[in-house]
Design an enzyme around this catalytic site. Structure first.
Site, PDB file in Angstrom:
ATOM      1  CD1 TRP B 322      49.003  30.723  88.349  1.00 53.36           C
ATOM      2  CD2 TRP B 322      50.869  31.592  87.474  1.00 53.36           C
ATOM      3  NE1 TRP B 322      49.979  29.763  88.416  1.00 53.36           N
ATOM      4  CE2 TRP B 322      51.126  30.255  87.885  1.00 53.36           C
ATOM      5  CE3 TRP B 322      51.896  32.321  86.889  1.00 53.36           C
ATOM      6  CZ2 TRP B 322      52.374  29.667  87.717  1.00 53.36           C
ATOM      7  CZ3 TRP B 322      53.149  31.733  86.739  1.00 53.36           C
ATOM      8  CH2 TRP B 322      53.367  30.412  87.151  1.00 53.36           C
ATOM      9  CG  HIS B 323      53.079  35.728  86.072  1.00 51.28           C
ATOM     10  ND1 HIS B 323      52.103  35.466  85.143  1.00 51.28           N
ATOM     11  CD2 HIS B 323      54.196  35.107  85.616  1.00 51.28           C
ATOM     12  CE1 HIS B 323      52.605  34.738  84.168  1.00 51.28           C
ATOM     13  NE2 HIS B 323      53.872  34.488  84.432  1.00 51.28           N
ATOM     14  N   GLY B 324      51.623  37.148  90.265  1.00 54.19           N
ATOM     15  CA  GLY B 324      51.900  37.788  91.541  1.00 54.19           C
ATOM     16  C   GLY B 324      50.755  38.659  92.002  1.00 54.19           C
TER      17      GLY B 324
END
Lengths: 354, 464
Positions: B322-324
């Site tokens: 989700w973060h990257g």
């Protein structure tokens, strides 16, 4: 009731500043009105553009040393048969015919404006592209900028005013009708707001006190300016970071060099085919490239020594590297008179060989 | 328009004053929606179309879910999920996926060239996608009625204080607040402004100052000493905390001024005694989102120990993703998952013998572990992260230069200490007296101005 009135006043003031800072025409009008006003005028320091950016006028260390503008100026007694088109930037401003050897007419082409005439083929036309190292990769990663210059020279095309250009004079009547939708999202709005809200001469003690705190306590400059390792010069931050296309220290891949060479060759062939006798390129090194070279990405030597490069080089990088005297102003992105005269001497040596 | 900009300050002043001058809720909702559109478009104007498209789909999907039963109801939920996750997949993960296919096939000696998407990631896409998903899922679960007023629903997704970096809100919290006309309350204004100032302080004075050290050490890790790299890693822990929680403080404060209460996103995470506790205190709105919409639907701890562990690993893997779209984030998430499993076991075993000193040691150990894992989060690739960690533990010499002088280093430590002290002892705004409030505001403005590092650094979580 008073609160109500006050809140409306603040709404109007806020909207006014947002509008004034997003509209290019409004900003131009305001700056015209503020010019040269001692109290409301915007801050301008004559000690150097970097001193001005960092509000470090208070620190005398970066003041320019006194120079005689005519010192080291060479005189050339040779027939004048060349028309020199100089496509340059701020480094090559304020030059004249007499600065160049054998030049009958010197025609500066401002990178931002373009020009409005065509080549006089009865004469020897030389094009010299002078460009600062920090803009080199940006401009020559594509051919757009060369196309613009070429078009403006060859096809008598006047370049349209763009966002970054200087603006024509603005009157009160012309402000409102010229606001476009794009003005609502002006990417310079924060700089403009700072200018409109705070950048007044009478506010300078506030900025200078912060700059002095940073300098004397934390030993650094503010914002986009950094101090050199020997503490004698200021550098533009974007020229010394490890990333960014403007930096002397950001990594450079072979592919990029090859692309730059290819673009330069394309431009060279194009200019030659349109009547220029010769086309020269002179890249002015960032001050950090010369003064603080550890970790330099070698952009200029790699390009200049590339065997596939067709464009003729006026190599000021090597000249500056061999010079023991300072060639840059301590608090400015530009060279001092010594640097400028060395560049002119190197250019003239090439011109005399023609 | 970042929160740390003059544009935002003037924008916030105008919008808030107009908000209180409007005498009905309909006008206020329209004002906030227009302001939120302007706020979002000040980054990249065209991307509002992407956001608008998903809003329209989710709005109608919500109504259809509520109206339907059985498979039709499920269909509309799946449509909403596909629209949101599909948008996320295209803009955030497509190039990563294709890049890995390229690498894999090249490794197998069968190189091919698939087209890559040449577009920047829409700002805050992961945040508003998750917020939109929580709405349709809650409607599907019959815990939230579908919102019939399109403007209200659009504002639920686009409310500018939390649009680009959260907190990832739940419809039950926000939607009712958007419908009620709220009177001006000076105490709320004071609380909100004080919290915003505290957020500005954390971002400008601490996070952006520490960023100078962090950027230097991560850029020059090959020649830096172990001590310099350790300082860089510890400073990154505080940089990312002050950056993200500072953003959340500004977001919560800006909403509070308008009498809207957003959910808390942080609760002194570095005082956690273990990673499980850390995730109940760090980015609470995201971890609770994963708990409610992924971990529990996967079965949570209801299907035995092995399944529970697998569920935890899946959640942390997806949290990393989700973060990257980068292996660094995936490994960061997986390592968090693994350590949660390992350390939960050890903490359970040692639970009986805890003393105050033992708790302190646990806090320190957990902080060091989180700090080491942050290195994966910060590094450009996993190779750099491993090298960075190995160099810290090689105890080697090298350059000790960390981009700031000793005075600024000491000041940075003092600023971190002040921040920790203030948040531990005075977790909420505490000044009710007007005179002291004005003094506090003046002090904070002067401190932010003189001590702030205004380098136009974007908030770290804006990229997600």
């Amino acid at each position: 009731m008073l609160k109500k009135i006050l809140s409306y006043i603040f709404i109007i003031i806020g909207l006014f500043f947002l509008w004034a800072s997003t509209s290019r025409n409004a900003m131009q009008y305001i700056s015209q009105k503020r010019d040269n006003n001692e109290w409301w005028g915007s801050y301008q320091c004559l000690k150097g553009d970097l001193v001005s950016m960092a509000y470090l006028d208070i620190v005398k260390r970066f003041n320019p040393l006194p120079e005689n503008e005519n010192a080291n100026r060479a005189a050339y007694n040779v027939p004048k048969s060349t028309i020199l088109y100089l496509h340059g930037d701020s480094y090559s401003r304020h030059l004249s015919d007499s600065d160049f050897a054998g030049v009958r007419k010197y025609i500066p082409i401002d990178r931002n404006h373009g020009i409005n005439y065509h080549l006089d083929t009865a004469n020897k036309n030389i094009l010299l592209i002078e460009i600062s190292e920090r803009y080199f990769r940006l401009y020559f990663s594509g051919l757009q900028i060369l196309d613009e210059v070429c078009d403006s020279v060859i096809k008598k095309k006047t370049i349209a005013w763009s966002q970054d250009n200087e603006y024509p004079a603005i009157t009160e009547a012309s402000i409102l009708p010229k606001i476009g939708v794009s003005d609502l999202f002006n990417k310079y709005i924060n700089q403009n707001l700072q200018c409109n809200l705070f950048n007044y001469n009478f506010m300078m003690p506030l900025f200078e006190s912060k700059a002095a705190l940073n300098y004397y306590v934390f030993n650094r400059a503010s914002g986009d300016v950094v101090i050199s390792n020997d503490h004698n010069y200021l550098f533009l931050k974007e020229t010394v970071t490890k990333t960014g296309i403007n930096s002397s220290f950001s990594p450079l891949q072979d592919d990029e060099i090859n692309k730059l060479v290819h673009n330069l060759n394309t431009a060279y062939d194009h200019y030659k085919s349109t009547g220029f006798k010769e086309v020269y390129l002179s890249i002015i090194p960032n001050s950090a490239t010369i003064l603080q070279p550890a970790g330099y990405n070698n952009l200029i030597p790699l390009l200049q020594s590339n065997p596939g490069l067709k464009i003729k080089i006026i190599d000021i990088y090597t000249v500056f590297k061999k010079t023991y005297e300072s060639v840059y102003l301590p608090g400015d992105t530009h060279w001092n008179n010594k640097g400028r005269q060395l560049w002119l001497k190197t250019v003239n040596e090439k011109l005399l060989q023609l | 328009m970042t929160f740390i900009s003059l544009q935002f300050i003037v924008f916030f002043m105008v919008v808030t004053l107009l908000f209180f001058r409007l005498g009905n809720q309909k006008g206020r909702i329209w004002l906030l929606l227009i302001a939120s559109c302007y706020f979002y478009m000040s980054f990249i104007q065209e991307y509002i179309l992407i956001l608008g498209g998903t809003i329209v789909i989710d709005y109608f999907a919500g109504i259809q879910i509520e109206k339907s039963e059985g498979s039709s109801r499920r269909f509309w939920l799946i449509l909403s999920i596909i629209a949101n996750i599909g948008t996320l997949a295209v803009f955030k993960y497509y190039n990563f996926f294709i890049g890995n296919i390229h690498t894999g096939l090249q490794f197998l000696g069968k190189p091919i060239s698939l087209p890559l998407l040449k577009m920047a990631l829409p700002l805050g896409l992961s945040f508003h996608t998750f917020q939109a998903l929580s709405y349709t899922i809650e409607v599907y679960r019959r815990k939230q009625t579908a919102e019939r007023n399109f403007v209200v629903y659009a504002l639920y997704v686009m409310f500018y204080p939390q649009l680009v970096a959260g907190p990832i809100e739940r419809p039950q919290n926000i939607l009712p607040q958007l419908k009620v006309f709220r009177q001006y309350d000076w105490n709320n204004v004071k609380d909100g402004l004080a919290r915003m100032l505290w957020g500005f302080f954390k971002k400008a004075v601490i996070a952006d100052r520490l960023a100078m050290v962090v950027d230097r050490t991560f850029q020059h890790y090959p020649e830096s000493s172990s001590v310099a790299l350790a300082i860089g890693a510890v400073f990154y822990s505080f940089q990312i905390y002050c950056d993200f929680s500072g953003y959340s403080d500004i977001a919560l404060g800006a909403a509070k001024v308008m009498n809207i209460q957003l959910m808390e996103n942080f609760n002194q995470p570095y005082l956690s005694r273990g990673l499980s506790e850390f995730w109940t205190r760090w980015h609470i709105s995201l971890s609770s989102w994963f708990r409610d919409y992924l971990y529990i639907p996967l079965g949570g701890n209801r299907h035995g120990e092995t399944r529970r562990k697998l569920n935890i690993l899946i959640v942390f893997l997806l949290s990393g993703l989700w973060h990257g779209a980068n292996w660094t984030f995936i490994i960061w998430g997986l390592l968090h998952g693994l350590f949660v499993l390992l350390l939960t076991f050890s903490i359970k075993k040692g639970k009986e013998s805890q003393t105050g000193f033992a708790s302190l040691l646990q806090v320190l150990f957990n902080f060091m572990l989180v700090t080491l894992l942050w290195i994966f989060f910060r590094a450009e690739n996993t190779g750099i992260a491993w090298d960075y960690i190995k160099t810290i533990f090689s105890f080697r010499g090298g350059s000790n230069y960390i981009a700031i002088n000793s005075a600024e280093f000491i000041f940075s430590l003092a600023a971190i200490g002040t921040m920790l002290w203030r948040e531990y002892y005075l977790p909420t705004h505490f000044i009710r007296n007007n005179k002291w409030f004005y003094i506090y505001v003046t002090f904070m403005v002067v401190a932010c101005y003189y001590l702030g590092v205004f380098a136009e650094n974007q908030f770290i979580y804006f990229q997600f």
